[in-house]
Design a protein around this motif. Structure first.
Motif, mmCIF file in Angstrom:
data_model
loop_
_atom_site.group_PDB
_atom_site.id
_atom_site.type_symbol
_atom_site.label_atom_id
_atom_site.label_comp_id
_atom_site.label_asym_id
_atom_site.label_seq_id
_atom_site.Cartn_x
_atom_site.Cartn_y
_atom_site.Cartn_z
ATOM 1 N N TRP A 243 43.967 41.428 48.969
ATOM 2 C CA TRP A 243 44.278 40.332 48.041
ATOM 3 C C TRP A 243 43.351 39.141 48.222
ATOM 4 O O TRP A 243 43.136 38.360 47.309
ATOM 5 C CB TRP A 243 45.745 39.913 48.170
ATOM 6 C CG TRP A 243 46.648 40.847 47.417
ATOM 7 C CD1 TRP A 243 47.408 41.841 47.949
ATOM 8 C CD2 TRP A 243 46.847 40.910 45.996
ATOM 9 N NE1 TRP A 243 48.068 42.510 46.953
ATOM 10 C CE2 TRP A 243 47.748 41.961 45.740
ATOM 11 C CE3 TRP A 243 46.350 40.187 44.916
ATOM 12 C CZ2 TRP A 243 48.170 42.296 44.459
ATOM 13 C CZ3 TRP A 243 46.767 40.521 43.636
ATOM 14 C CH2 TRP A 243 47.664 41.566 43.416
ATOM 15 N N TRP B 56 40.249 39.369 48.511
ATOM 16 C CA TRP B 56 39.180 39.711 47.565
ATOM 17 C C TRP B 56 39.631 39.501 46.132
ATOM 18 O O TRP B 56 38.935 38.916 45.325
ATOM 19 C CB TRP B 56 38.824 41.179 47.719
ATOM 20 C CG TRP B 56 37.679 41.445 48.613
ATOM 21 C CD1 TRP B 56 37.222 40.636 49.612
ATOM 22 C CD2 TRP B 56 36.860 42.608 48.601
ATOM 23 N NE1 TRP B 56 36.172 41.239 50.218
ATOM 24 C CE2 TRP B 56 35.928 42.445 49.634
ATOM 25 C CE3 TRP B 56 36.828 43.767 47.835
ATOM 26 C CZ2 TRP B 56 34.963 43.401 49.901
ATOM 27 C CZ3 TRP B 56 35.871 44.719 48.113
ATOM 28 C CH2 TRP B 56 34.947 44.544 49.133
ATOM 29 N N LEU B 57 40.806 40.057 45.838
ATOM 30 C CA LEU B 57 41.259 40.051 44.446
ATOM 31 C C LEU B 57 41.463 38.626 43.938
ATOM 32 O O LEU B 57 41.214 38.346 42.776
ATOM 33 C CB LEU B 57 42.576 40.838 44.314
ATOM 34 C CG LEU B 57 42.459 42.338 44.563
ATOM 35 C CD1 LEU B 57 43.813 43.012 44.458
ATOM 36 C CD2 LEU B 57 41.491 42.969 43.578
ATOM 37 N N PRO C 24 38.151 32.872 44.070
ATOM 38 C CA PRO C 24 38.203 31.813 43.065
ATOM 39 C C PRO C 24 37.008 31.757 42.118
ATOM 40 O O PRO C 24 37.056 31.024 41.139
ATOM 41 C CB PRO C 24 38.268 30.544 43.911
ATOM 42 C CG PRO C 24 37.571 30.907 45.172
ATOM 43 C CD PRO C 24 37.839 32.361 45.409
ATOM 44 N N ALA D 169 32.276 35.714 39.369
ATOM 45 C CA ALA D 169 33.598 36.331 39.363
ATOM 46 C C ALA D 169 33.622 37.615 40.174
ATOM 47 O O ALA D 169 32.793 38.501 39.986
ATOM 48 C CB ALA D 169 34.032 36.603 37.931
ATOM 49 N N VAL D 170 34.562 37.709 41.080
ATOM 50 C CA VAL D 170 34.873 38.966 41.755
ATOM 51 C C VAL D 170 36.377 39.156 41.668
ATOM 52 O O VAL D 170 37.091 38.287 41.194
ATOM 53 C CB VAL D 170 34.408 38.975 43.229
ATOM 54 C CG1 VAL D 170 32.912 38.854 43.333
ATOM 55 C CG2 VAL D 170 35.084 37.865 44.003
ATOM 56 N N GLY D 171 36.837 40.300 42.123
ATOM 57 C CA GLY D 171 38.276 40.540 42.174
ATOM 58 C C GLY D 171 38.932 40.483 40.801
ATOM 59 O O GLY D 171 38.408 41.011 39.827
ATOM 60 N N LEU D 172 40.078 39.843 40.725
ATOM 61 C CA LEU D 172 40.829 39.812 39.470
ATOM 62 C C LEU D 172 40.035 39.131 38.360
ATOM 63 O O LEU D 172 40.075 39.557 37.208
ATOM 64 C CB LEU D 172 42.156 39.078 39.670
ATOM 65 C CG LEU D 172 43.236 39.808 40.456
ATOM 66 C CD1 LEU D 172 44.532 39.014 40.428
ATOM 67 C CD2 LEU D 172 43.476 41.197 39.889
ATOM 68 N N GLN E 279 36.887 39.168 37.927
ATOM 69 C CA GLN E 279 35.916 40.133 37.438
ATOM 70 C C GLN E 279 36.592 41.171 36.531
ATOM 71 O O GLN E 279 36.064 41.551 35.498
ATOM 72 C CB GLN E 279 35.250 40.826 38.626
ATOM 73 C CG GLN E 279 34.010 41.587 38.260
ATOM 74 C CD GLN E 279 33.458 42.349 39.464
ATOM 75 O OE1 GLN E 279 34.094 42.431 40.513
ATOM 76 N NE2 GLN E 279 32.268 42.898 39.298
ATOM 77 N N LEU E 280 37.780 41.560 36.962
ATOM 78 C CA LEU E 280 38.537 42.521 36.157
ATOM 79 C C LEU E 280 38.853 41.942 34.782
ATOM 80 O O LEU E 280 38.722 42.614 33.754
ATOM 81 C CB LEU E 280 39.825 42.886 36.889
ATOM 82 C CG LEU E 280 40.619 44.058 36.330
ATOM 83 C CD1 LEU E 280 39.863 45.357 36.547
ATOM 84 C CD2 LEU E 280 41.979 44.142 36.992
#
Lengths: 303, 301, 439
Positions: free
Chosen positions: B125, B127-128, B131, B137-140, B142-143
């Motif tokens: 989490w 990672w997800l 900020p 953007a990474v994690g959520l 990025q998603l």
């Protein structure tokens, strides 16, 4: 559904047919589609973090960055798993011993207490039971500082030097597991143990212990499933006690995992594989025994 | 029926070991902690007064801006965490409660996150919930970008708003909604088929059936779920420690602040004050509940 | 009030001693007549005192672990009677370890020796009466003939030395990606912060959105201290810790403004992240610059990057000629179970042989002056030269300048600023923190 006719034929058997449908065919077509769509959507959401863990654990450490977390590995390697296993195997063994012993002990105590509180009460039992339950809710921070000191005092008694690491955790998890196990068993016995049987046993002249071993214990399996799973999981997953009471040489797997994840040069595949390795036993318990857990909850342990 | 003392004693003796253990490990230690929290302490070498002693220790902490910030964060976290788990738990239970193919499978999957420790889940989490937005953007985030939902990108628990702690509830909701679902499912199973039948026959719609027949009977379960999740939130430490580290202002709650007081500031007395207040907060919620349940049980016995 | 006075006297005294630009006013180690520990009198047993020697560090991974392993190997050879017990705790630039250590010390369960950042951070332990002076060990090792006086000054409180230094790091180094700089047409090392930020604009123009990389809270504190040194100069910066420079002075306000502007060039960091996240951004070309202690070198070489070709380094613009120092050192806790074994360990850590083996593996420079520079790779040679010739200041983020408690308050203020970007609050928080620990 044709409700108007249903009302008219309230007692009629044919109405029952509508509820006797095969699973998955209830409701309208649209309703079913929406229901399954939602179920699948939530399934994907729940599994998303696990997906990241699994794909990352098979990547090569050199080309892992957070920005590629969602992509599949370009080539598979089990280096991360091997490294994780190598560093986590000893604490994994310690966690296993610790969580199993603590779960068994609290379950046994919980079963005895639950029986007494449900069916063999004594004056003040309700008050004592309530005092037990409060022990379940306390923030462990509130006892951590003196607990740490007290256990070290015990350890420094002559001949008690071995009392360290997981042994301390076994004591702590057993004791702090008593309230929840007592609650679960008490609620279970309150519904699963008819008074008539106990009365009959009493008439036969059976004492408390014989009643417990010959009547109560044989029907306790569902309760034990719930308390064992619950206690195993909470002992296994605990970090706070581990942080305060153990160190890297004698601590459980959560402690070791935190060290692995907090290292200065993080090796992400190793860390992610480590998360999976450290969670595997509890995941297996839930995958294999989850049914019984919910079943146990349903058989009266919840209220 | 009246029991004779001869019958009662064995029951008491059987529980006695547990009584002793709980008395020592819960109540004696709480007393010790409270005693510590009232200490006056002075550093050994330089004689600097760290804690004035007595209740002044409490007013000192309560008046501290950082502590108030941590308390506010805790409130935000608890409200979102409780509301989120109740919402998803109930929704999933309703979805799976009747006639779904592969129900057992879905139930197990929804319950699965509960098997993972906060400390392990925190690793992923962290990672997800990164900020970075836009190109970083990474994690959520990025998603979200991959799904074309860039405008929903945010800094999660590090967003520059007062209520950013709400995002820290996301992993917690992920972990415990399945448990609340299991509780509600158990509740649904406890309601006899005849009642649904009767309601349907009376012409109730599915919604009316749930609203007027089923949900009211789940309220005791909802209450215990509320208490269980609520008190978990108040003592939550592992997850925040794993995601935000130990010195994050944005993510500080009393439980993490206690860690700082105890170890970084080398001040066990202030930590004991903090822990005692936390205990009182939990007690304010839990004690009335315990008294209520024990009373209502006396009624039914 | 009397208590306060004593505090301030001791604290100010210690800090003044620690930070005095030259050590002439410092009493020589061992001068204190009440102190029975004098030099040559230290008893040691050949082959070691025997028994377990539990040593507590946060060297649990990477080059640090390699350094520790090298020391342990040597320890086993030199002191075969002793059994080394590794009590390392990983994570957070030592933050996790310090927490664990504090717990053990509070419960009177000290290890036989523990790692501590040399300087003000040790004040916490001294103040809590948890560590013993080790003047005897320092003297047996050769005292100021082998350790630089300006280093010993920083380890000395009231004439007593409380730890044996093992290595020195520099915290004001910028690590840069050569290819990114080349693409932006940057060929020169910027002279000051403004020139540096102008270069960052050039980098930005080439499409690198975040020319500067930062990571979790302590790396932000480290960046901020670099800006403070640049804007206040060595003397003004050192004055922050003994009260001669006010934390709400215009210079500090300027530094806060510069720091705020620098952050606009930086990525969005997550509080919990450790430093490699930021360094990796430079390696991957996602950022041009990262301000990081010289342990970053190991991260570059580990990822197969070559000095000059792939990456370059220089003192943080505006801090040239200043060495922002931190040092690791080892202590002798009060109540250690095996003080004899602990002294064996301290003797090894302080020996020329031990320092060479350790620092070669860790990538830091020896605290001793008699370890030949020619044995070390180019970066370390340059750092050793700089340490000899530069002005020395103490790092905030790494416990050399301020106590752990003060550092915690500064970290909180910086963490808060990172989300609010409110200059005035940062200045007032920093001022309040300083007041708490110096007045």
């Amino acid at each position: 559904m044709a409700t108007s006719t249903a009302t008219a034929t309230r007692e009629a058997i044919p109405v029952r047919v509508t509820t006797g449908q095969a699973p998955g065919t209830e409701g309208t077509m649209t309703g079913r589609v929406i229901r399954y769509a939602l179920i699948i959507l939530f399934l994907v959401m729940v599994l998303m973090p696990l997906y990241v863990l699994i794909v990352t654990s098979f990547k090569h450490s050199a080309n892992v960055t957070a920005s590629e977390a969602w992509s599949l590995p370009r080539s598979l390697t089990i280096d991360g798993w091997q490294a994780a296993w190598k560093s986590l195997a000893p604490p994994l063994g310690r966690s296993l011993i610790m969580a199993v012993i603590a779960a068994i002990l609290s379950s046994i105590l919980g079963s005895l207490n639950g029986f007494v509180f449900a069916r063999w009460r004594f004056p003040g039992a309700t008050t004592i039971f309530t005092l037990f339950l409060f022990g379940m809710f306390i923030p462990y921070q509130a006892i951590m500082i003196p607990l740490q000191g007290m256990l070290i005092d015990v350890q420094s008694q002559p001949g008690m030097g071995w009392f360290d690491g997981i042994w301390k955790l076994i004591v702590v998890h057993t004791i702090f597991g008593i309230p929840i196990c007592t609650l679960i068993f008490r609620n279970y016995y309150a519904t699963a143990l008819p008074n008539e049987i106990l009365e009959a046993a009493k008439v036969d002249g059976a004492g408390m212990l014989r009643t417990y071993t010959s009547i109560v214990l044989p029907i306790s399996a569902p309760g034990f499933v719930v308390t064992m799973i619950w206690q195993f999981t909470s002992a296994w997953n605990d970090f706070l006690f581990a942080l305060f009471l153990t160190n890297r040489n004698n601590g459980p797997v959560t402690y070791a995992l935190n060290e692995l994840a907090g290292g200065q040069n993080p090796n992400y595949p190793q860390i992610m594989a480590g998360v999976l390795v450290a969670s595997l036993p509890t995941l297996l318990v839930y995958i294999l025994l989850g049914r019984y857990f919910i079943g146990g909850l349903m058989s009266g342990s919840v209220k | 029926m009246r029991k004779r003392a001869k019958d009662r004693l064995p029951g008491f003796l059987l529980v006695l070991p547990s009584i002793i253990l709980i008395a020592i490990f819960v109540y004696w230690l709480i007393y010790r902690n409270v005693a510590t929290s009232l200490d006056q302490t002075v550093t050994r070498a330089t004689k600097r007064v760290l804690n004035p002693g007595g209740l002044a220790n409490y007013s000192k902490l309560l008046g501290d801006g950082e502590y108030q910030h941590a308390l506010f964060n805790l409130l935000v976290l608890t409200v979102v965490f409780v509301a989120g788990t109740m919402f998803f738990g109930l929704l999933w239970a309703v979805l799976l409660e009747k006639g779904v193919k592969g129900e057992g499978f879905f139930r197990s999957v929804y319950l699965l996150p509960m098997a993972i420790s906060f400390i392990a889940a925190g690793v992923v989490w962290r990672w997800l919930l990164s900020p970075g937005v836009g190109e970083q953007a990474v994690g959520l985030n990025q998603l979200l970008a991959m799904m074309g939902l860039e405008r929903f990108q945010n800094g999660w628990w590090q967003s520059p708003t007062q209520f950013s702690m709400a995002a820290m509830a996301i992993p917690a909701i992920w972990q415990l909604s399945g448990y609340v679902m299991a509780l509600f499912l158990a509740g649904f199973r406890g309601i006899s088929e005849d009642q649904r039948e009767a309601a349907r026959i009376d012409g109730a719609s599915e919604w009316q059936l749930y609203r007027h027949v089923l949900f009211p009977q789940l309220s005791p379960i909802a209450l215990s779920a509320l208490i269980i999740i609520g008190h978990m939130s108040m003592k939550m430490f592992d997850l925040i420690y794993a995601i935000a580290g130990q010195n994050s202002y944005k993510a500080s709650v009393p439980a993490t602040l206690m860690w700082t007081q105890l170890f970084a500031q080398n001040n066990p007395t202030a930590a004991a004050v903090n822990a005692t207040i936390l205990l009182v907060l939990v007690a304010i919620v839990v004690v009335p509940y315990l008294i209520y349940t024990s009373k209502s049980e006396k009624g039914t016995h | 009030m009397r208590k306060r006075t004593i505090t301030s006297a001791v604290t100010a005294g210690a800090v003044a001693v620690a930070l005095a630009a030259c050590g002439s006013s410092t009493p020589a180690p061992g001068d204190n007549a009440a102190e029975p520990t004098t030099g040559a009198a230290m008893e040691t047993t050949a082959g070691g005192a025997g028994g377990d020697v539990g040593v507590f560090t946060w060297w649990a991974a990477g080059s640090e672990k390699k350094g520790l392993d090298a020391l342990v190997k040597l320890f086993k050879e030199k002191y075969p009677n002793d059994t080394f017990v590794n009590l390392a705790v990983a994570g957070g630039a030592g933050a996790n370890a310090k927490a664990k250590l504090a717990a053990d010390l509070q419960n009177n369960q000290p290890p036989d020796s523990f790692q501590g950042h040399a300087g003000a951070e040790l004040l916490d332990y001294i103040d809590a009466d948890q560590i013993e002076p080790v003047n005897d060990v320092i003297d047996a090792l050769g005292g100021d003939s082998v350790f630089p006086q300006k280093l010993l000054d920083r380890l000395t409180v009231d004439g007593k030395i409380y730890s044996v230094p093992s290595n020195i790091h520099r915290a004001n180094v910028v690590w840069a990606n050569t290819a990114v700089l080349k693409k932006a047409g940057i060929n020169e090392v910027p002279k000051d912060l403004n020139a540096w930020m102008a270069d960052m604009d050039k980098v930005k123009a080439t499409g690198v959105a975040t020319p500067l990389s930062v990571s979790g809270t302590w790396t932000q504190v480290q960046l901020f201290e670099n800006v403070l040194i640049a804007d206040l100069g060595a003397e003004g910066y050192s004055g922050l810790f003994d009260g001669t420079t006010a934390w709400d002075s215009d210079e500090v306000k300027q530094a806060v403004a510069d720091y705020k502007k620098l952050l606009t060039y930086a990525n969005t960091a997550s509080d919990g992240d450790d430093w490699p996240v930021a360094t990796d951004m430079v390696i991957a070309g996602k950022a041009a610059y990262n301000v990081m202690g010289d342990w970053a070198l190991a991260e570059f070489t580990e990822k197969g990057k070559k000095e000059k070709e792939d990456f370059t380094y220089f003192p943080t613009p505006g801090t040239d000629g200043v060495f922002d120092f931190l040092a690791d050192s080892f202590t002798l806790p009060k109540g250690a179970k095996n003080p004899g074994g602990a002294k064996d360990w301290l003797m090894l850590v302080g020996s020329a042989e031990g320092q060479k083996a350790f620092n070669l593996a860790k990538g830091s420079i020896p605290a001793r002056t008699d370890v030949p520079a020619s044995d070390f790779p180019p970066y370390q040679q340059s750092a050793m030269e700089a340490f000899k010739t530069n002005e020395i200041v103490s790092s905030i983020a790494h416990g050399a300048a301020v106590s752990l408690a003060w550092n915690t308050d500064i970290s909180t203020a910086i963490s808060k600023f990172y989300s609010t970007r409110d200059d005035a609050t940062l200045v007032s928080d920093l001022t309040a923190a300083a007041k708490k620990y110096t007045s």
